[in-house]
Design a protein around this motif. Structure first.
Motif, PDB file in Angstrom:
ATOM      1  N   ALA A  22       0.971  -1.322   0.098  1.00 38.75           N
ATOM      2  CA  ALA A  22      -0.209  -0.180  -0.128  1.00 38.75           C
ATOM      3  C   ALA A  22       0.627   1.196  -0.065  1.00 38.75           C
ATOM      4  CB  ALA A  22      -0.946   0.069   1.119  1.00 38.75           C
ATOM      5  N   THR A  23       2.080   1.221   0.299  1.00 35.32           N
ATOM      6  CA  THR A  23       3.147   2.424   0.274  1.00 35.32           C
ATOM      7  C   THR A  23       3.500   2.532  -1.218  1.00 35.32           C
ATOM      8  OG1 THR A  23       4.700   0.696   0.958  1.00 35.32           O
ATOM      9  CG2 THR A  23       3.608   2.238   2.748  1.00 35.32           C
ATOM     10  N   GLY A  24       3.155   1.758  -2.185  1.00 32.98           N
ATOM     11  CA  GLY A  24       3.881   1.722  -3.345  1.00 32.98           C
ATOM     12  C   GLY A  24       3.138   2.439  -4.273  1.00 32.98           C
ATOM     13  N   ASN A  33       7.013   5.091   7.722  1.00 36.53           N
ATOM     14  CA  ASN A  33       6.641   6.629   7.527  1.00 36.53           C
ATOM     15  C   ASN A  33       5.899   6.498   6.335  1.00 36.53           C
ATOM     16  OD1 ASN A  33       8.083   7.191   9.861  1.00 36.53           O
ATOM     17  ND2 ASN A  33      10.022   7.538   8.288  1.00 36.53           N
ATOM     18  N   LYS A  34       5.948   5.970   5.284  1.00 34.47           N
ATOM     19  CA  LYS A  34       5.315   5.956   4.125  1.00 34.47           C
ATOM     20  C   LYS A  34       4.039   5.323   4.328  1.00 34.47           C
ATOM     21  CE  LYS A  34       8.063   4.244   0.666  1.00 34.47           C
ATOM     22  NZ  LYS A  34       8.482   3.348  -0.450  1.00 34.47           N
ATOM     23  N   LEU A  35       3.872   4.301   5.232  1.00 38.01           N
ATOM     24  CA  LEU A  35       2.589   3.811   5.275  1.00 38.01           C
ATOM     25  C   LEU A  35       1.481   4.683   6.111  1.00 38.01           C
ATOM     26  CD1 LEU A  35       0.787   1.278   4.949  1.00 38.01           C
ATOM     27  CD2 LEU A  35       1.680   0.256   7.136  1.00 38.01           C
ATOM     28  N   ALA A  52      16.123 -12.980 -13.076  1.00 37.33           N
ATOM     29  CA  ALA A  52      15.604 -13.191 -11.437  1.00 37.33           C
ATOM     30  C   ALA A  52      14.252 -12.597 -11.331  1.00 37.33           C
ATOM     31  CB  ALA A  52      16.419 -12.088 -10.632  1.00 37.33           C
ATOM     32  N   TYR A  53      13.858 -11.482 -11.984  1.00 33.56           N
ATOM     33  CA  TYR A  53      12.544 -11.087 -11.866  1.00 33.56           C
ATOM     34  C   TYR A  53      11.485 -12.066 -12.568  1.00 33.56           C
ATOM     35  CZ  TYR A  53       8.791  -7.580 -12.088  1.00 33.56           C
ATOM     36  OH  TYR A  53       7.402  -6.922 -11.794  1.00 33.56           O
ATOM     37  N   SER A  54      11.870 -12.310 -13.914  1.00 32.17           N
ATOM     38  CA  SER A  54      10.904 -13.255 -14.435  1.00 32.17           C
ATOM     39  C   SER A  54      10.824 -14.702 -13.680  1.00 32.17           C
ATOM     40  CB  SER A  54      11.303 -13.786 -15.883  1.00 32.17           C
ATOM     41  OG  SER A  54      11.011 -12.629 -16.599  1.00 32.17           O
ATOM     42  N   GLY A  57       4.878  -1.739 -18.303  1.00 31.87           N
ATOM     43  CA  GLY A  57       5.682  -0.831 -17.296  1.00 31.87           C
ATOM     44  C   GLY A  57       4.684   0.104 -16.834  1.00 31.87           C
ATOM     45  N   VAL A  58       4.806   0.380 -15.700  1.00 31.58           N
ATOM     46  CA  VAL A  58       4.030   1.560 -14.908  1.00 31.58           C
ATOM     47  C   VAL A  58       4.800   2.639 -14.418  1.00 31.58           C
ATOM     48  CG1 VAL A  58       2.432   1.839 -13.155  1.00 31.58           C
ATOM     49  CG2 VAL A  58       2.172  -0.386 -14.361  1.00 31.58           C
ATOM     50  N   ASP A  59       4.836   3.801 -14.613  1.00 31.26           N
ATOM     51  CA  ASP A  59       5.532   4.685 -14.027  1.00 31.26           C
ATOM     52  C   ASP A  59       5.406   5.103 -12.458  1.00 31.26           C
ATOM     53  OD1 ASP A  59       7.360   6.886 -13.771  1.00 31.26           O
ATOM     54  OD2 ASP A  59       6.125   8.566 -14.551  1.00 31.26           O
ATOM     55  N   SER A  60       6.490   4.173 -11.809  1.00 32.65           N
ATOM     56  CA  SER A  60       6.533   4.354 -10.350  1.00 32.65           C
ATOM     57  C   SER A  60       7.988   4.152  -9.890  1.00 32.65           C
ATOM     58  CB  SER A  60       5.384   3.229  -9.707  1.00 32.65           C
ATOM     59  OG  SER A  60       6.292   1.879  -9.856  1.00 32.65           O
ATOM     60  N   ALA A  61       7.899   4.182  -8.563  1.00 37.48           N
ATOM     61  CA  ALA A  61       9.417   4.178  -7.837  1.00 37.48           C
ATOM     62  C   ALA A  61      10.054   2.874  -8.242  1.00 37.48           C
ATOM     63  CB  ALA A  61       9.305   4.466  -6.312  1.00 37.48           C
TER      64      ALA A  61
HETATM   65  N1  NAP Z   1       6.001  -0.516 -12.124  1.00 41.24           N
HETATM   66  C1  NAP Z   1       5.966  -1.427 -13.132  1.00 41.24           C
HETATM   67  O1  NAP Z   1       6.125  -1.276 -14.253  1.00 41.24           O
HETATM   68  C2  NAP Z   1       5.342  -2.783 -12.791  1.00 41.24           C
HETATM   69  C3  NAP Z   1       4.896  -3.578 -13.995  1.00 41.24           C
HETATM   70  C4  NAP Z   1       4.494  -4.934 -13.731  1.00 41.24           C
HETATM   71  C5  NAP Z   1       4.239  -5.364 -12.386  1.00 41.24           C
HETATM   72  N2  NAP Z   1       4.502  -4.499 -11.597  1.00 41.24           N
HETATM   73  C6  NAP Z   1       4.443  -5.026 -10.084  1.00 41.24           C
HETATM   74  O2  NAP Z   1       3.508  -4.564  -9.551  1.00 41.24           O
HETATM   75  C7  NAP Z   1       3.463  -4.494  -8.122  1.00 41.24           C
HETATM   76  C8  NAP Z   1       3.919  -2.948  -7.455  1.00 41.24           C
HETATM   77  O3  NAP Z   1       4.720  -2.322  -8.225  1.00 41.24           O
HETATM   78  P1  NAP Z   1       4.835  -0.853  -8.075  1.00 41.24           P
HETATM   79  O4  NAP Z   1       5.194  -0.153  -9.498  1.00 41.24           O
HETATM   80  O5  NAP Z   1       3.740  -0.068  -7.171  1.00 41.24           O
HETATM   81  O6  NAP Z   1       6.159  -0.690  -7.294  1.00 41.24           O
HETATM   82  P2  NAP Z   1       6.597   0.251  -5.888  1.00 41.24           P
HETATM   83  O7  NAP Z   1       6.214   1.636  -6.053  1.00 41.24           O
HETATM   84  O8  NAP Z   1       8.164   0.140  -6.053  1.00 41.24           O
HETATM   85  O9  NAP Z   1       6.257  -0.334  -4.737  1.00 41.24           O
HETATM   86  C9  NAP Z   1       6.330  -1.727  -4.389  1.00 41.24           C
HETATM   87  C10 NAP Z   1       5.616  -1.902  -3.114  1.00 41.24           C
HETATM   88  O10 NAP Z   1       6.139  -3.160  -2.754  1.00 41.24           O
HETATM   89  C11 NAP Z   1       6.395  -2.963  -1.054  1.00 41.24           C
HETATM   90  N3  NAP Z   1       7.537  -4.032  -0.590  1.00 41.24           N
HETATM   91  C12 NAP Z   1       8.645  -4.626  -1.573  1.00 41.24           C
HETATM   92  N4  NAP Z   1       9.299  -5.584  -0.769  1.00 41.24           N
HETATM   93  C13 NAP Z   1       8.424  -5.619   0.262  1.00 41.24           C
HETATM   94  C14 NAP Z   1       8.394  -6.526   1.408  1.00 41.24           C
HETATM   95  N5  NAP Z   1       9.594  -7.422   1.576  1.00 41.24           N
HETATM   96  N6  NAP Z   1       7.536  -6.571   2.597  1.00 41.24           N
HETATM   97  C15 NAP Z   1       6.610  -5.694   2.185  1.00 41.24           C
HETATM   98  N7  NAP Z   1       6.385  -4.786   1.296  1.00 41.24           N
HETATM   99  C16 NAP Z   1       7.354  -4.783   0.249  1.00 41.24           C
HETATM  100  C17 NAP Z   1       6.846  -1.641  -0.982  1.00 41.24           C
HETATM  101  O11 NAP Z   1       6.957  -1.447   0.445  1.00 41.24           O
HETATM  102  P3  NAP Z   1       7.911  -0.196   1.185  1.00 41.24           P
HETATM  103  O12 NAP Z   1       7.828   0.996  -0.126  1.00 41.24           O
HETATM  104  O13 NAP Z   1       6.966   0.282   2.118  1.00 41.24           O
HETATM  105  O14 NAP Z   1       9.129  -0.732   1.244  1.00 41.24           O
HETATM  106  C18 NAP Z   1       5.965  -0.725  -1.806  1.00 41.24           C
HETATM  107  O15 NAP Z   1       4.666  -0.794  -1.236  1.00 41.24           O
HETATM  108  C19 NAP Z   1       4.888  -5.052  -7.916  1.00 41.24           C
HETATM  109  O16 NAP Z   1       4.863  -6.441  -7.422  1.00 41.24           O
HETATM  110  C20 NAP Z   1       5.657  -5.078  -9.151  1.00 41.24           C
HETATM  111  O17 NAP Z   1       6.366  -6.250  -9.361  1.00 41.24           O
HETATM  112  C21 NAP Z   1       5.217  -3.345 -11.367  1.00 41.24           C
END
Ligand code: NAP
Length: 238
Positions: free
Chosen positions: A14-16, A41-43, A152-154, A185-189
């Protein structure tokens, strides 16, 4: 469409970038949400913005069994069931085999595969007891189509898909539904630490990816969306 009103929904990650937007949409839709993330903090920031009660969010590293068990305890102090579990947690280590270390490989499996396994161990039993529930994971297109530099990711995301498909077989005599969302691809951190030339302005906007999850949370009770693919239209891998 099923209503969100009164649904008990656990949002992991939920912080992502995606998860925080999902939390906002589901909360606006009248769902009873419970948030978890790793960064305290983010949460609290996300929870405060959505006026979430302090007993409806809990900080946990999802790859640590004791912390996921504590999350479960905190969740069931508030709600008696999990109608929907949205898992939007995970990390991205995109490196070729030459530079990918053993530690990075294991860390990827730990966060992207072992953590969802622990979520299942802790929250699936309640769904099984109620014989219903919805589980949404986000394997991403790299859980369906390989890309150079994503060993690794795949591996972690194909593993996640395989695990969820196996669980789907296990619960097929119940109304537990399993949905895999394959996002491009999603624009995120997520991309901040990835050393790859990518055009973030051409990616899916996080709010739009979250809308896909919001839609999936309301899928009809008489059917199941077993998978959804959403990609940037200039970069379609599937
Ligand atoms: N962005 C893309 O292009 C994309 C594309 C396809 C799939 N996805 C998938 O979508 C999901 C969300 O991605 P996003 O783009 O939102 O990435 P993000 O902004 O980096 O957010 C990742 C989230 O995962 C949490 N997290 C990571 N490791 C953790 C752990 N060990 N325990 C608890 N929380 C953990 C982070 O928590 P903290 O920040 O609190 O550490 C954060 O809330 C991921 O599974 C990613 O693989 C993303």
């Amino acid at each position: 469409m099923e209503t969100l009103k009164g649904k008990n929904i656990l949002i992991a990650g939920a912080t992502g970038g995606i998860g925080s937007k999902v939390a906002k949409l589901l909360s606006q839709g009248g769902a009873n949400i419970f948030l978890t993330g790793r960064n305290e903090n983010k949460l609290s920031e996300v929870a405060n913005q959505l006026h979430i009660n302090s007993n409806c969010f809990y900080t946990a590293d999802l790859s640590v069994p004791e912390q996921v068990a504590a999350l479960k305890e905190a969740y069931f102090k508030v709600y008696t069931s999990v109608d929907v579990l949205v898992n939007a947690s995970g990390i991205g280590i995109i490196k070729s085999m030459d530079s990918l270390s053993e530690i990075e490989f294991l860390r990827t499996l730990n966060y992207n595969l072992y953590a969802p396994f622990l979520l299942m161990k802790n929250f699936l039993p309640s769904m099984k007891e109620n014989k219903k529930g919805l589980i949404i994971n986000i394997p991403g297109v790299l859980g369906k189509v390989p890309m150079a530099g994503a060993a690794a990711y795949s591996a972690s995301k194909y593993g996640l898909v395989g695990m969820m498909q196996s669980i789907r077989e296990e619960v097929k005599r119940t109304d537990i539904r399993i949905t895999n969302l394959f996002l491009g691809g999603v624009d995120s951190a997520f991309w901040d630490t990835i050393d790859l030339r990518v055009q973030r302005d051409k990616m899916i906007v996080a709010e739009e990816a979250a809308k896909a999850v919001w839609f999936l949370c309301q899928q009809p009770a008489s059917g199941v969306v077993s998978e959804m693919v959403l990609q940037p239209f200039n970069h379609q891998a599937i």
